[in-house]
Design a protein around this motif. Structure first.
Motif, PDB file in Angstrom:
ATOM      1  N   PHE A   1       0.834  -1.181   0.000  1.00  0.00           N
ATOM      2  CA  PHE A   1       0.000   0.000   0.000  1.00  0.00           C
ATOM      3  C   PHE A   1       0.876   1.241   0.000  1.00  0.00           C
ATOM      4  O   PHE A   1       1.838   1.328   0.756  1.00  0.00           O
ATOM      5  CB  PHE A   1      -0.915   0.016   1.239  1.00  0.00           C
ATOM      6  N   VAL A   2       0.526   2.194  -0.861  1.00  0.00           N
ATOM      7  CA  VAL A   2       1.252   3.454  -0.959  1.00  0.00           C
ATOM      8  C   VAL A   2       0.282   4.556  -0.571  1.00  0.00           C
ATOM      9  O   VAL A   2      -0.818   4.644  -1.117  1.00  0.00           O
ATOM     10  CB  VAL A   2       1.773   3.677  -2.395  1.00  0.00           C
ATOM     11  N   GLU A   3       0.685   5.388   0.396  1.00  0.00           N
ATOM     12  CA  GLU A   3      -0.173   6.473   0.871  1.00  0.00           C
ATOM     13  C   GLU A   3       0.432   7.810   0.486  1.00  0.00           C
ATOM     14  O   GLU A   3       1.652   7.956   0.435  1.00  0.00           O
ATOM     15  CB  GLU A   3      -0.292   6.433   2.391  1.00  0.00           C
ATOM     16  N   SER A   4      -0.439   8.789   0.242  1.00  0.00           N
ATOM     17  CA  SER A   4       0.024  10.130  -0.075  1.00  0.00           C
ATOM     18  C   SER A   4      -1.046  11.133   0.352  1.00  0.00           C
ATOM     19  O   SER A   4      -2.239  10.858   0.241  1.00  0.00           O
ATOM     20  CB  SER A   4       0.294  10.243  -1.569  1.00  0.00           C
ATOM     21  N   VAL A   5      -0.601  12.289   0.817  1.00  0.00           N
ATOM     22  CA  VAL A   5      -1.502  13.378   1.179  1.00  0.00           C
ATOM     23  C   VAL A   5      -1.311  14.470   0.144  1.00  0.00           C
ATOM     24  O   VAL A   5      -0.184  14.916  -0.101  1.00  0.00           O
ATOM     25  CB  VAL A   5      -1.206  13.907   2.596  1.00  0.00           C
ATOM     26  N   MET A   6      -2.407  14.889  -0.505  1.00  0.00           N
ATOM     27  CA  MET A   6      -2.317  15.853  -1.599  1.00  0.00           C
ATOM     28  C   MET A   6      -3.595  16.660  -1.727  1.00  0.00           C
ATOM     29  O   MET A   6      -4.569  16.396  -1.017  1.00  0.00           O
ATOM     30  CB  MET A   6      -2.046  15.119  -2.901  1.00  0.00           C
TER      31      MET A   6
END
Length: 50
Positions: free
Chosen positions: A33-38
């Protein structure tokens, strides 16, 4: 393959979104799983990117 999970986050005056996608490792074949805040308008572009 991408799993789209989006949560809206509000910090000060900026509105941010946390997106999580499943990415398959080419070496082992396992999913991670890859998480990002954008910013919310960038989520679909980020999900579509490999």
């Amino acid at each position: 393959m991408a799993k789209k999970t989006v949560a809206s986050l509000q910090t000060s005056s900026k509105r941010l979104t946390k997106a999580i996608k499943m990415v398959r490792s080419p070496k082992t074949g396992a999913y991670t799983f890859v998480e990002s805040v954008m910013a919310p308008e960038l989520v679909n572009e980020w999900i579509a990117k490999k």
